[in-house]
Design an enzyme around this catalytic site. Structure first.
Site, PDB file in Angstrom:
ATOM      1  N   GLY A  41      -8.294 -15.213   3.933  1.00 53.92           N
ATOM      2  CA  GLY A  41      -8.015 -16.554   4.442  1.00 53.92           C
ATOM      3  C   GLY A  41      -7.821 -17.633   3.400  1.00 53.92           C
ATOM      4  O   GLY A  41      -7.853 -18.822   3.727  1.00 53.92           O
ATOM      5  N   LYS A  91     -10.856  -1.608  -2.674  1.00 52.68           N
ATOM      6  CA  LYS A  91     -10.704  -2.637  -1.629  1.00 52.68           C
ATOM      7  C   LYS A  91     -11.446  -2.180  -0.388  1.00 52.68           C
ATOM      8  O   LYS A  91     -11.140  -1.134   0.186  1.00 52.68           O
ATOM      9  CB  LYS A  91      -9.232  -2.915  -1.323  1.00 52.68           C
ATOM     10  CG  LYS A  91      -9.050  -4.127  -0.395  1.00 52.68           C
ATOM     11  CD  LYS A  91      -7.652  -4.695  -0.450  1.00 52.68           C
ATOM     12  CE  LYS A  91      -7.533  -5.983   0.339  1.00 52.68           C
ATOM     13  NZ  LYS A  91      -6.212  -6.613   0.210  1.00 52.68           N
ATOM     14  N   GLY A 151      -3.147 -13.692   0.624  1.00 51.11           N
ATOM     15  CA  GLY A 151      -2.367 -12.799   1.480  1.00 51.11           C
ATOM     16  C   GLY A 151      -1.569 -13.554   2.503  1.00 51.11           C
ATOM     17  O   GLY A 151      -0.442 -13.997   2.258  1.00 51.11           O
ATOM     18  N   THR A 152      -2.185 -13.761   3.655  1.00 50.87           N
ATOM     19  CA  THR A 152      -1.477 -14.341   4.790  1.00 50.87           C
ATOM     20  C   THR A 152      -0.873 -15.712   4.478  1.00 50.87           C
ATOM     21  O   THR A 152       0.158 -16.071   5.036  1.00 50.87           O
ATOM     22  CB  THR A 152      -2.445 -14.407   5.993  1.00 50.87           C
ATOM     23  OG1 THR A 152      -2.893 -13.078   6.257  1.00 50.87           O
ATOM     24  CG2 THR A 152      -1.776 -14.949   7.235  1.00 50.87           C
ATOM     25  N   THR A 195      -8.699  -6.744   6.229  1.00 50.64           N
ATOM     26  CA  THR A 195      -8.664  -7.444   7.515  1.00 50.64           C
ATOM     27  C   THR A 195      -9.775  -6.976   8.462  1.00 50.64           C
ATOM     28  O   THR A 195     -10.293  -5.873   8.338  1.00 50.64           O
ATOM     29  CB  THR A 195      -7.317  -7.197   8.210  1.00 50.64           C
ATOM     30  OG1 THR A 195      -7.113  -5.784   8.299  1.00 50.64           O
ATOM     31  CG2 THR A 195      -6.179  -7.821   7.434  1.00 50.64           C
ATOM     32  N   GLY A 212       0.825  -1.207   0.000  1.00 53.29           N
ATOM     33  CA  GLY A 212       0.000   0.000   0.000  1.00 53.29           C
ATOM     34  C   GLY A 212       0.856   1.254   0.000  1.00 53.29           C
ATOM     35  O   GLY A 212       1.726   1.413   0.853  1.00 53.29           O
ATOM     36  N   CYS A 266      -7.625  -0.068   5.105  1.00 56.92           N
ATOM     37  CA  CYS A 266      -6.589  -0.416   6.078  1.00 56.92           C
ATOM     38  C   CYS A 266      -7.048   0.017   7.470  1.00 56.92           C
ATOM     39  O   CYS A 266      -7.384   1.184   7.680  1.00 56.92           O
ATOM     40  CB  CYS A 266      -5.262   0.263   5.752  1.00 56.92           C
ATOM     41  SG  CYS A 266      -4.030  -0.028   7.034  1.00 56.92           S
TER      42      CYS A 266
END
Lengths: 255, 304
Positions: free
Chosen positions: B245, B166, B266-267, B194, B46, B131
């Site tokens: 996820g 987003k 992502g994670t 998130t 970002g 964010c």
């Protein structure tokens, strides 16, 4: 073939070094071959995130690398329950190790679990022309591990070795051991700060191995930061402990 | 790889897998692990108009089936990015999505003005209105449908580049946010960023994160993301990029069935850097065995 890969491998050896510390040998010839002192690995432990550990030793012939794990939480507890043959996911070797290039004399200082990377550094330097002195600091005699009679030993409690911290250990060194040396230090933040100050006061360069809570270990999440001096409006910059470190120049770090 | 070709509006991607912003930096580190050209795209870290140091202290806390982070948009600033990272990313032979964050309406417009001249290299702008780890902008803007619509339509007037908004899951009605983006002229929405959360250290009775709160990511949030994708799919005309996820091919397929046209990983990359390689292989196998193109699955969910 990619430059780096994820390894799924197995525990080859595991033994207790002290009441709360295990020494784990993990099979991975690539890591055993490539690792240099000061680098770390990220190890799966049955929790969501892998855990970072400084490499404590390698056996290139057997293709095994070793880590030391002090049981402090759920993840390290799980690792302590590993058995020979336990499956483990590994990333490594990660980060930048100690640079001994052109160093004639080194002082290696460890506090607590910093004993592991320092052990690897000492093993490595035995095979080189660099002369070195090891100073180990522990809380008390029950914590002493990976000790060698040639090392300068200190305990906070004073029940073995010099009473006091690594600083008292460093103060006990001879001028010949000190002059012209480069100091390499791994341990708790506060200890590294004082060792750095000691080095500075003796006109010696000092490198420290920083620790911070990590997620990825490979530099993509920016979670594990170390504040370093920078010539910008903030006066600092957050470097990644895992990728830009974990070894930093003492003078660069904002303590 | 043709079975995995997808389109997000006018953007054709060779794979549905996009690396989520903030989990791949600008691609260099992960390129040591695998050839990123197998991906549909990468979404840059970002970016903000000025460099940002991010939040101090502890930025990560492990949680059940996931983690909290409060990085706080640490980034080198858009000018540095244009000079040092844009060409590198453009050379990766995969979709280049630039993630644009800001503290204010003006930040976003200034960012898009700076990036628009590079439209030949960029495939889409991902507008980060979600964010949770900065004190102003992002999620605080992205929680208000009126703001979402106003920003999106302003940005729309500044660029022809595809605008992917987003969105945050930290709202009561995500559909109204997604619809606001659509009404503002967005080309797609990305669901979800998130979930705002907290971890507590019982020894110190303090939050683990120095920022006190952080964004929860990982497998734990997948059900929330699937529900939101499904809800929004039925309300929107523009495509959805699913995120939250995803760590297996099965997860990707679930998101497509719920209504996604592409997904972000992502994670999963933080745990297994090569996760997208395995997911790609498994998706190819799934599509091949079932004689189906992945994109045929989008929105095929039959509700009870």
């Amino acid at each position: 073939m990619a430059e780096r890969q994820e390894y799924v491998t197995a525990v080859k050896e595991i033994r207790y070094l002290s009441e709360d510390t295990v020494y784990v040998g993990i099979e991975c010839p690539d890591i055993a071959d490539r690792a240099v002192p000061g680098q770390f690995v990220n190890i799966s432990c049955g929790k969501f995130l892998k855990r970072p550990f400084g490499i404590a030793s390698v056996n290139k012939d057997k293709g095994i690398f070793y880590i030391g794990v002090k049981i402090v939480g759920d993840g390290t507890k799980k690792i302590s329950e590993f058995e020979e043959g336990s499956k483990v996911e590994v990333l490594g070797p990660l980060g930048n190790g100690f640079d001994f290039t052109g160093v004639d004399k080194a002082i290696l200082v460890s506090g607590g679990t910093g004993v592991f990377p320092v052990n690897f550094a000492a093993e490595y330097l035995k095979g080189t022309d660099t002369k070195f002195t090891v100073v180990q600091g522990f809380r008390d005699s029950s914590q002493i591990i990976l000790n060698d009679p040639s090392y300068v030993l200190t305990t906070d409690k004073g029940d073995r070795g010099i009473k006091g911290t690594c600083i008292q250990g460093l103060d006990s060194l001879t001028p010949d051991q000190i002059e012209g040396s480069v100091v390499y230090c791994v341990g708790p933040i506060i200890m590294m700060k004082f060792v750095g100050q000691w080095a500075e006061s003796h006109g010696l360069k000092c490198y420290v191995s920083m620790e911070q809570r990590m997620a990825c270990g490979i530099g993509i999440c920016l979670c594990c930061i170390v504040k370093v001096k920078a010539d910008n409006k903030d006066g600092y910059y957050n470097k990644r402990c895992c990728k830009d470190g974990p070894v930093f120049d003492y003078e660069e770090v904002i303590w | 790889m043709s079975l995995l070709n997808v389109s997000v509006g006018s953007v054709d991607l060779k794979s549905p897998l996009i690396l989520a912003s903030g989990t791949c930096n600008f691609g260099r580190e992960l390129s040591e692990y695998y050839d990123l050209s197998i991906l549909g795209g990468l979404s840059s870290k970002g970016l903000t108009i000025k460099p940002r140091a991010g939040n101090p202290g502890v930025r990560v806390a492990e949680c059940e089936a996931g983690m909290l982070n409060c990085v706080g948009l640490q980034n080198p600033g858009v000018d540095y990015f244009i000079e040092n990272d844009l060409d590198y990313m453009a050379g990766l032979d995969t979709g280049l999505i630039v993630n644009v964050a800001g503290h204010s309406h003006d930040d976003y417009t200034a960012m898009v003005r700076k990036l628009d001249p590079y439209k030949d290299k960029i495939d889409a702008l991902e507008i980060n209105l979600s964010c949770p780890n900065v004190k102003s902008g992002c999620m605080s803007i992205g929680s208000d449908p009126n703001e979402i619509k106003a920003i999106t339509s302003d940005l729309r007037s500044l660029t022809d580049l595809p605008l992917w908004i987003k969105l945050t899951p930290n709202v009561t009605d995500v559909r109204s946010c997604a619809l606001a983006a659509q009404q503002g002229g967005a080309d797609a929405v990305v669901l979800i960023n998130t979930l705002l959360g907290m971890a507590i250290d019982i020894k110190t009775r303090r939050p683990v994160l120095t920022n006190n709160t952080g964004g929860y990511s990982g497998p734990a949030i997948k059900p929330v993301a699937l529900r939101m994708v499904s809800e929004c799919y039925r309300a929107l005309d523009i495509p959805i990029i699913g995120c939250g996820g995803i760590s297996s091919a099965k997860d990707v397929i679930e998101f497509f069935i719920a209504g996604a046209s592409a997904v972000e990983i992502g994670t999963a990359s933080l745990i297994h850097p090569t996760a997208p390689v395995k997911i790609t292989e498994d998706l190819e196998e799934y599509c091949s065995i079932n004689n189906i193109e992945l994109k045929e699955l989008t929105g095929t969910l039959q509700l009870w």
